[in-house]
Design a protein around this motif. Structure first.
Motif, PDB file in Angstrom:
ATOM      1  N   LEU A  41       0.813  -1.215   0.000  1.00 59.61           N
ATOM      2  CA  LEU A  41       0.000   0.000   0.000  1.00 59.61           C
ATOM      3  C   LEU A  41       0.845   1.263   0.000  1.00 59.61           C
ATOM      4  O   LEU A  41       0.465   2.273  -0.588  1.00 59.61           O
ATOM      5  CB  LEU A  41      -0.949  -0.008   1.205  1.00 59.61           C
ATOM      6  CG  LEU A  41      -1.989  -1.138   1.216  1.00 59.61           C
ATOM      7  CD1 LEU A  41      -2.869  -1.029   2.455  1.00 59.61           C
ATOM      8  CD2 LEU A  41      -2.840  -1.091  -0.051  1.00 59.61           C
ATOM      9  N   ARG A  42       1.991   1.208   0.664  1.00 59.65           N
ATOM     10  CA  ARG A  42       2.860   2.392   0.719  1.00 59.65           C
ATOM     11  C   ARG A  42       4.210   2.048   0.095  1.00 59.65           C
ATOM     12  O   ARG A  42       5.036   1.364   0.705  1.00 59.65           O
ATOM     13  CB  ARG A  42       3.034   2.858   2.164  1.00 59.65           C
ATOM     14  CG  ARG A  42       1.735   3.338   2.811  1.00 59.65           C
ATOM     15  CD  ARG A  42       1.991   3.890   4.208  1.00 59.65           C
ATOM     16  NE  ARG A  42       2.851   5.063   4.160  1.00 59.65           N
ATOM     17  CZ  ARG A  42       3.231   5.756   5.251  1.00 59.65           C
ATOM     18  NH1 ARG A  42       2.835   5.349   6.450  1.00 59.65           N
ATOM     19  NH2 ARG A  42       4.010   6.807   5.138  1.00 59.65           N
ATOM     20  N   ILE A  43       4.400   2.511  -1.131  1.00 62.34           N
ATOM     21  CA  ILE A  43       5.671   2.295  -1.823  1.00 62.34           C
ATOM     22  C   ILE A  43       6.675   3.325  -1.306  1.00 62.34           C
ATOM     23  O   ILE A  43       6.386   4.531  -1.321  1.00 62.34           O
ATOM     24  CB  ILE A  43       5.508   2.453  -3.355  1.00 62.34           C
ATOM     25  CG1 ILE A  43       4.396   1.547  -3.885  1.00 62.34           C
ATOM     26  CG2 ILE A  43       6.825   2.180  -4.057  1.00 62.34           C
ATOM     27  CD1 ILE A  43       4.659   0.078  -3.759  1.00 62.34           C
ATOM     28  N   PRO A  44       7.828   2.895  -0.809  1.00 58.41           N
ATOM     29  CA  PRO A  44       8.822   3.851  -0.298  1.00 58.41           C
ATOM     30  C   PRO A  44       9.209   4.891  -1.338  1.00 58.41           C
ATOM     31  O   PRO A  44       9.297   4.585  -2.534  1.00 58.41           O
ATOM     32  CB  PRO A  44      10.020   2.948   0.055  1.00 58.41           C
ATOM     33  CG  PRO A  44       9.430   1.594   0.258  1.00 58.41           C
ATOM     34  CD  PRO A  44       8.276   1.497  -0.698  1.00 58.41           C
ATOM     35  N   GLU A  45       9.415   6.107  -0.885  1.00 54.29           N
ATOM     36  CA  GLU A  45       9.820   7.188  -1.781  1.00 54.29           C
ATOM     37  C   GLU A  45      11.156   6.833  -2.452  1.00 54.29           C
ATOM     38  O   GLU A  45      12.074   6.347  -1.805  1.00 54.29           O
ATOM     39  CB  GLU A  45       9.962   8.496  -0.993  1.00 54.29           C
ATOM     40  CG  GLU A  45      10.241   9.699  -1.878  1.00 54.29           C
ATOM     41  CD  GLU A  45      10.278  10.997  -1.091  1.00 54.29           C
ATOM     42  OE1 GLU A  45      10.673  12.016  -1.674  1.00 54.29           O
ATOM     43  OE2 GLU A  45       9.912  10.986   0.106  1.00 54.29           O
ATOM     44  N   GLY A  46      11.233   7.064  -3.748  1.00 55.24           N
ATOM     45  CA  GLY A  46      12.453   6.766  -4.498  1.00 55.24           C
ATOM     46  C   GLY A  46      12.455   5.386  -5.126  1.00 55.24           C
ATOM     47  O   GLY A  46      13.323   5.075  -5.945  1.00 55.24           O
ATOM     48  N   THR A  47      11.480   4.546  -4.740  1.00 55.60           N
ATOM     49  CA  THR A  47      11.378   3.208  -5.327  1.00 55.60           C
ATOM     50  C   THR A  47      10.487   3.262  -6.557  1.00 55.60           C
ATOM     51  O   THR A  47       9.362   3.754  -6.492  1.00 55.60           O
ATOM     52  CB  THR A  47      10.791   2.199  -4.326  1.00 55.60           C
ATOM     53  OG1 THR A  47      11.665   2.071  -3.209  1.00 55.60           O
ATOM     54  CG2 THR A  47      10.604   0.830  -4.973  1.00 55.60           C
ATOM     55  N   GLU A  48      10.994   2.790  -7.665  1.00 50.07           N
ATOM     56  CA  GLU A  48      10.202   2.713  -8.888  1.00 50.07           C
ATOM     57  C   GLU A  48       9.905   1.242  -9.162  1.00 50.07           C
ATOM     58  O   GLU A  48      10.699   0.536  -9.771  1.00 50.07           O
ATOM     59  CB  GLU A  48      10.947   3.346 -10.060  1.00 50.07           C
ATOM     60  CG  GLU A  48      11.120   4.853  -9.925  1.00 50.07           C
ATOM     61  CD  GLU A  48      11.646   5.487 -11.198  1.00 50.07           C
ATOM     62  OE1 GLU A  48      10.837   5.825 -12.075  1.00 50.07           O
ATOM     63  OE2 GLU A  48      12.873   5.626 -11.316  1.00 50.07           O
ATOM     64  N   ASN A  49       8.750   0.814  -8.682  1.00 47.25           N
ATOM     65  CA  ASN A  49       8.399  -0.600  -8.808  1.00 47.25           C
ATOM     66  C   ASN A  49       7.833  -0.896 -10.194  1.00 47.25           C
ATOM     67  O   ASN A  49       7.403   0.007 -10.924  1.00 47.25           O
ATOM     68  CB  ASN A  49       7.371  -0.978  -7.751  1.00 47.25           C
ATOM     69  CG  ASN A  49       6.101  -0.148  -7.844  1.00 47.25           C
ATOM     70  OD1 ASN A  49       6.087   1.021  -7.409  1.00 47.25           O
ATOM     71  ND2 ASN A  49       5.055  -0.723  -8.404  1.00 47.25           N
ATOM     72  N   CYS A  50       7.816  -2.180 -10.552  1.00 46.67           N
ATOM     73  CA  CYS A  50       7.168  -2.580 -11.797  1.00 46.67           C
ATOM     74  C   CYS A  50       5.675  -2.763 -11.534  1.00 46.67           C
ATOM     75  O   CYS A  50       5.197  -2.557 -10.418  1.00 46.67           O
ATOM     76  CB  CYS A  50       7.802  -3.829 -12.391  1.00 46.67           C
ATOM     77  SG  CYS A  50       7.682  -5.288 -11.358  1.00 46.67           S
ATOM     78  N   ASP A  51       4.933  -3.164 -12.548  1.00 47.25           N
ATOM     79  CA  ASP A  51       3.478  -3.128 -12.455  1.00 47.25           C
ATOM     80  C   ASP A  51       2.848  -4.328 -11.763  1.00 47.25           C
ATOM     81  O   ASP A  51       1.927  -4.173 -10.958  1.00 47.25           O
ATOM     82  CB  ASP A  51       2.880  -3.004 -13.868  1.00 47.25           C
ATOM     83  CG  ASP A  51       3.203  -1.672 -14.514  1.00 47.25           C
ATOM     84  OD1 ASP A  51       3.046  -0.635 -13.837  1.00 47.25           O
ATOM     85  OD2 ASP A  51       3.639  -1.658 -15.676  1.00 47.25           O
TER      86      ASP A  51
END
Length: 264
Positions: A41-51
């Protein structure tokens, strides 16, 4: 006279063959997968995750909607390449008003145009790496799904060839690449336009199984949304007449049509 490129002509389209991210969501859910954003639910700032995550494969979707020949940097590089060729008398461009690219010149052309695909796969590889770290699952395999909706200058066969070539540049993170092209072609035994779904993978059994699962889900959604049977999505090796958009360039020698071969 300053050399310049004319806008590429639009390739014919099949009606209703437009796949958006929301439709790919349906494909993924049918395959038993889910969005990473549904898991974290909360993606860490600076992390660019895939879909997406489907089984043990991370999947990143990239939709190409921009025509590479309309990108200024690409235009400048291609203009320099073609102007140099047009000024060479052995190409007979002044008389024929055409240039047929071959050998290293054809490679140079596709290196420029194919940058659009390479950069998307490079970005996908980075997102897959970040997502492995995010999920704390370093052994997850990676895949990319490329959709060509807007690059008319890249026919379906060339699209797959470029994806296959550039996947290998990032094979440590992208174990499989799948391609759907809305740029149609004529196929053996078909008297109509056809679109293609194709793939390239590492050869690992897990990647073979993943591609088979994803393609089956994609075909099912395609049939449901578009009203076509799954076997109407054909493989690139059956294309005998790809639609390829030649482009014109204004040079000091006059307007010249550029014809390229398929990328190696």
């Amino acid at each position: 006279m300053q050399p310049s490129m004319s806008a590429p002509r639009q390739v014919p389209r099949l009606k209703q063959v437009q796949f958006s991210e929301s439709i790919v969501d349906e494909v993924v859910h049918l395959a038993g997968g889910q969005r990473i954003s549904e898991m974290i639910l909360r993606i860490p700032e600076g992390t660019e995750n895939c879909d997406y995550l489907i089984g043990d494969h991370l999947l990143e979707l990239k939709i190409i909607e921009i025509e590479p020949l309309e990108i200024q940097n690409h235009q400048e590089k291609l203009t320099r390449l073609i102007t140099e060729l047009a000024s060479d008398e052995k190409n007979n461009a002044t008389t024929s008003r055409q240039i047929h690219l071959k050998g290293k010149d054809n490679q140079s052309y596709w290196r420029i145009v194919g940058t659009t695909i390479r950069r998307r796969l490079e970005k996908a590889a980075s997102q897959i790496r970040d997502t492995r770290i995010l999920l704390k699952r370093p052994n997850l395999r990676g895949a990319a799904f490329l959709i060509n909706n807007g690059a008319d200058s890249i026919d379906s066969n060339s699209f797959w060839r470029l994806a296959r070539r550039h996947r290998r540049d990032f094979s440590a993170d992208i174990n499989a690449v799948m391609c759907f092209s809305a740029i149609p072609g004529i196929a053996q035994g078909f008297n109509r336009l056809c679109v293609t779904f194709d793939h390239e993978h590492s050869g690992h059994e897990a990647d073979k199984a993943f591609v088979k699962l994803f393609q089956a889900s994609f075909s099912s959604v395609f049939a449901n949304k578009i009203g076509k049977k799954p076997d109407e999505i054909i493989s690139n090796d059956t294309i005998i007449q790809p639609f390829h958009t030649p482009f014109e360039i204004d040079t000091p020698q006059g307007k010249i049509v550029i014809n390229s071969k398929k990328p190696e």
